[in-house]
Design an enzyme around this catalytic site. Structure first.
Site, mmCIF file in Angstrom:
data_model
loop_
_atom_site.group_PDB
_atom_site.id
_atom_site.type_symbol
_atom_site.label_atom_id
_atom_site.label_comp_id
_atom_site.label_asym_id
_atom_site.label_seq_id
_atom_site.Cartn_x
_atom_site.Cartn_y
_atom_site.Cartn_z
ATOM 1 C CD GLN A 1 21.002 43.391 4.902
ATOM 2 O OE1 GLN A 1 19.804 43.482 4.641
ATOM 3 N NE2 GLN A 1 21.498 42.415 5.629
ATOM 4 C CD GLU B 1 6.990 60.590 -16.339
ATOM 5 O OE1 GLU B 1 7.217 60.864 -17.523
ATOM 6 O OE2 GLU B 1 6.253 61.282 -15.624
ATOM 7 C CB SER C 1 2.877 49.095 -20.761
ATOM 8 O OG SER C 1 3.303 48.973 -19.429
ATOM 9 C CB THR D 1 7.255 49.463 -16.514
ATOM 10 O OG1 THR D 1 7.337 48.829 -17.808
ATOM 11 C CG2 THR D 1 5.795 49.611 -16.093
ATOM 12 N NE ARG E 1 24.637 48.794 15.750
ATOM 13 C CZ ARG E 1 24.045 48.508 16.886
ATOM 14 N NH1 ARG E 1 23.965 49.432 17.851
ATOM 15 N NH2 ARG E 1 23.512 47.325 17.090
HETATM 16 C C1 LIG Z 1 1.927 56.489 -8.057
HETATM 17 C C2 LIG Z 1 1.581 56.471 -9.512
HETATM 18 C C3 LIG Z 1 1.436 57.664 -10.193
HETATM 19 C C4 LIG Z 1 1.067 57.661 -11.538
HETATM 20 N N1 LIG Z 1 0.828 58.854 -12.167
HETATM 21 C C5 LIG Z 1 0.324 58.840 -13.429
HETATM 22 C C6 LIG Z 1 -0.101 60.055 -14.065
HETATM 23 O O1 LIG Z 1 0.002 61.149 -13.506
HETATM 24 N N2 LIG Z 1 -0.625 59.990 -15.316
HETATM 25 C C7 LIG Z 1 -0.782 58.805 -15.972
HETATM 26 O O2 LIG Z 1 -1.285 58.805 -17.096
HETATM 27 N N3 LIG Z 1 -0.391 57.619 -15.401
HETATM 28 C C8 LIG Z 1 0.141 57.618 -14.155
HETATM 29 N N4 LIG Z 1 0.514 56.437 -13.558
HETATM 30 C C9 LIG Z 1 0.346 55.192 -14.271
HETATM 31 C C10 LIG Z 1 1.660 54.558 -14.709
HETATM 32 O O3 LIG Z 1 2.220 55.317 -15.748
HETATM 33 C C11 LIG Z 1 1.365 53.107 -15.103
HETATM 34 O O4 LIG Z 1 1.095 52.409 -13.909
HETATM 35 C C12 LIG Z 1 2.491 52.468 -15.881
HETATM 36 O O5 LIG Z 1 2.615 53.049 -17.149
HETATM 37 C C13 LIG Z 1 2.313 50.961 -16.059
HETATM 38 O O6 LIG Z 1 1.034 50.619 -16.493
HETATM 39 P P1 LIG Z 1 0.225 49.501 -15.701
HETATM 40 O O7 LIG Z 1 0.265 49.865 -14.266
HETATM 41 O O8 LIG Z 1 -1.104 49.352 -16.326
HETATM 42 O O9 LIG Z 1 1.080 48.182 -15.882
HETATM 43 P P2 LIG Z 1 0.997 47.154 -17.113
HETATM 44 O O10 LIG Z 1 1.167 47.854 -18.386
HETATM 45 O O11 LIG Z 1 -0.228 46.317 -16.925
HETATM 46 O O12 LIG Z 1 2.276 46.267 -16.842
HETATM 47 C C14 LIG Z 1 2.312 45.124 -15.990
HETATM 48 C C15 LIG Z 1 3.700 44.505 -16.110
HETATM 49 O O13 LIG Z 1 3.921 44.047 -17.444
HETATM 50 C C16 LIG Z 1 5.119 44.616 -17.947
HETATM 51 N N5 LIG Z 1 4.989 44.828 -19.390
HETATM 52 C C17 LIG Z 1 3.974 45.446 -20.051
HETATM 53 N N6 LIG Z 1 4.220 45.466 -21.366
HETATM 54 C C18 LIG Z 1 5.410 44.860 -21.544
HETATM 55 C C19 LIG Z 1 6.228 44.561 -22.681
HETATM 56 N N7 LIG Z 1 5.886 44.926 -23.906
HETATM 57 N N8 LIG Z 1 7.399 43.904 -22.484
HETATM 58 C C20 LIG Z 1 7.786 43.519 -21.240
HETATM 59 N N9 LIG Z 1 7.063 43.786 -20.131
HETATM 60 C C21 LIG Z 1 5.892 44.439 -20.281
HETATM 61 C C22 LIG Z 1 5.281 45.913 -17.198
HETATM 62 O O14 LIG Z 1 6.620 46.359 -17.222
HETATM 63 C C23 LIG Z 1 4.822 45.516 -15.810
HETATM 64 O O15 LIG Z 1 5.875 44.878 -15.144
HETATM 65 C C24 LIG Z 1 0.895 56.435 -12.226
HETATM 66 C C25 LIG Z 1 1.075 55.227 -11.519
HETATM 67 C C26 LIG Z 1 1.390 55.227 -10.184
HETATM 68 C C27 LIG Z 1 1.503 53.901 -9.469
#
Ligand SMILES: Cc1cc2nc3c(=O)[nH]c(=O)nc-3n(C[C@H](O)[C@H](O)[C@H](O)COP(=O)(O)OP(=O)(O)OC[C@H]3O[C@@H](n4cnc5c(N)ncnc54)[C@H](O)[C@@H]3O)c2cc1C
Length: 394
Positions: free
Chosen positions: A353, A380, A148, A382, A284
């Protein structure tokens, strides 16, 4: 055309009559997509999920239908369609298969970086191929320590003569293994933190890039998601999008469209799941009645159907803002993504459900739909990040 799935009728995204919103030409395109969704995509949906391999045949189908060109202006080989049509097309496909619809949104994800920041030469070089489906597009932002938050991004692109030398690791990159052109975000001036991030076009076959692990995912199967390693990859400086240090701005601007696309996926998926589940409930029988006659279920379905229509209205409103390049776009795109994807999660859980124990089995599509819905709340940005964006605009 109706499709039959294990005993219940599936009507695609049905719902609203769009004739007052779409021109005759637009309605014709949508009609063709509806037919393809029912006849060619729906029958493949369970198999794509089961096999978890990229459905190249559906990429080819979308190429034949000219769908990749929808968001691309005519001067670059596209159709220059209004965003409402783009959303509606995605809805129709997502109603039967999220993985299939994601082919279209993923290609558009690759296209958006060029539309946002490409110069004339770059647009002319890459957009016609992406619009026709000759090329596959991708975007690589995420890293193990930069999800993020992009500040801790470690991938660097340091200048050496007329080239950038790329080093670093990306993770979760959709289509990394099949992309012909991928916009890679890397620090050209690491000491500047987020302001040192730049966006660079990376072409397939450049030495020094390798694909790491392919993720085994809960849903959205058939859409490859991979780690990428860059080791001294040399890229011409002319592949820089915008100016050095513009990367974060380019990513954020491009994500506005991406968020609308994710919302359209969510609306289609939700509509498909609700239509399926309600159709099942009408057939159903328990306690001597179709379960759809019980008020507990009728109220549930009425609430979910209302939420889907609300999400759809929000998406079309945000789509109009995109088309007129209105100032409220970042806020509206974030609101739409947040609302629509939460609706899709609720609707798909409730669809399971409504089918009772049968909904929990792979015999019926709602189980897949529920697993698929979850990813939409994560990618895109979270849904927590959407709230950060929205509140920053208030
Ligand atoms: C199937 C899939 C396809 C993807 N495709 C792409 C792609 O093509 N290109 C690309 O670049 N990325 C891609 N991603 C990555 C995706 O964009 C990231 O997983 C996403 O942005 C979240 O980052 P993270 O997984 O590191 O979670 P983190 O940032 O580590 O977040 C962990 C948790 O903390 C929360 N959080 C973080 N910061 C805050 C805040 N400031 N306030 C409140 N809550 C917060 C988040 O909402 C989440 O619940 C993909 C991911 C998946 C699973």
């Amino acid at each position: 055309m109706a499709t039959t799935y294990a005993g219940a009728e599936h009507r695609g995204s049905g719902g609203v009559d769009l004739s007052p919103l779409l021109s005759e030409d637009e309605a014709l395109i949508l009609q063709t997509v509806k037919k393809a969704a029912a006849e060619k995509i729906a029958p493949r949906a369970a198999e794509i999920d089961e096999l978890d391999t990229f459905p190249a045949d559906l990429f080819d189908l979308f190429r034949e239908l000219g769908l990749f060109g929808l968001p691309v202006p005519e001067e670059y080989g596209g159709v220059g369609a209004r965003t409402i049509l783009f959303c509606k097309v995605i809805e129709e496909i997502a109603a039967v298969s999220l993985s299939a619809a994601n082919i279209l949104t993923q290609q558009t994800f690759g296209i958006q970086f060029l539309l946002t920041a490409g110069n004339e030469e770059q647009k002319k070089r890459f957009l016609p191929g992406l619009a026709s489906g000759e090329l596959h597009g991708a975007g690589a932002i995420t890293e193990p320590e930069a999800g993020s938050d992009q500040e801790p991004m470690r991938t660097t692109a340091l200048v050496d003569g007329d080239q950038y030398v790329l080093n670093g690791n990306k993770c979760f990159i959709t289509w990394a293994n099949i992309a012909d052109v991928m916009t890679v975000f890397a620090k050209t001036q690491p000491e500047l933190g987020r302001r040192g991030i730049s966006a660079i076009l990376f072409e397939r076959g450049t030495p020094g890039m390798r694909i790491g692990r392919l993720e085994k995912k809960m849903g959205l199967r058939g859409s490859p998601t991979a780690e990428v390693v860059f080791e001294n990859c040399r890229v011409p400086r002319s592949n820089l999008l915008g100016a050095e240090g513009d990367g974060f701005k380019i990513a954020m601007k491009s994500l506005n469209h991406g968020r609308l696309a994710i919302a359209a996926l969510a609306i289609g998926l939700a509509q498909g799941a609700l239509d399926y589940a309600w159709s099942y409930a009408k057939n159903r029988v328990q306690f001597g009645h179709a379960v759809s006659e019980f008020q507990g279920l009728r109220f549930l379905v009425a609430e979910r159907a209302t939420e889907i229509e609300a999400a759809r209205s929000l998406a079309y409103r945000a789509g109009m803002e995109y088309d007129v390049k209105g100032p409220a776009l970042p806020k509206l795109a974030a609101m739409t993504k947040l609302f629509a994807t939460d609706v899709a999660m609720r609707v798909t859980v409730d669809a399971v459900q409504l089918l009772g124990g049968y909904g929990y089995t792979r015999e019926y599509p709602v189980e897949r739909m529920m697993r698929d819905a979850k990813i939409l709340q994560i990618v895109e940005g979270t849904n927590q990040i959407q709230k950060v964006v929205i509140s920053n605009h208030l």
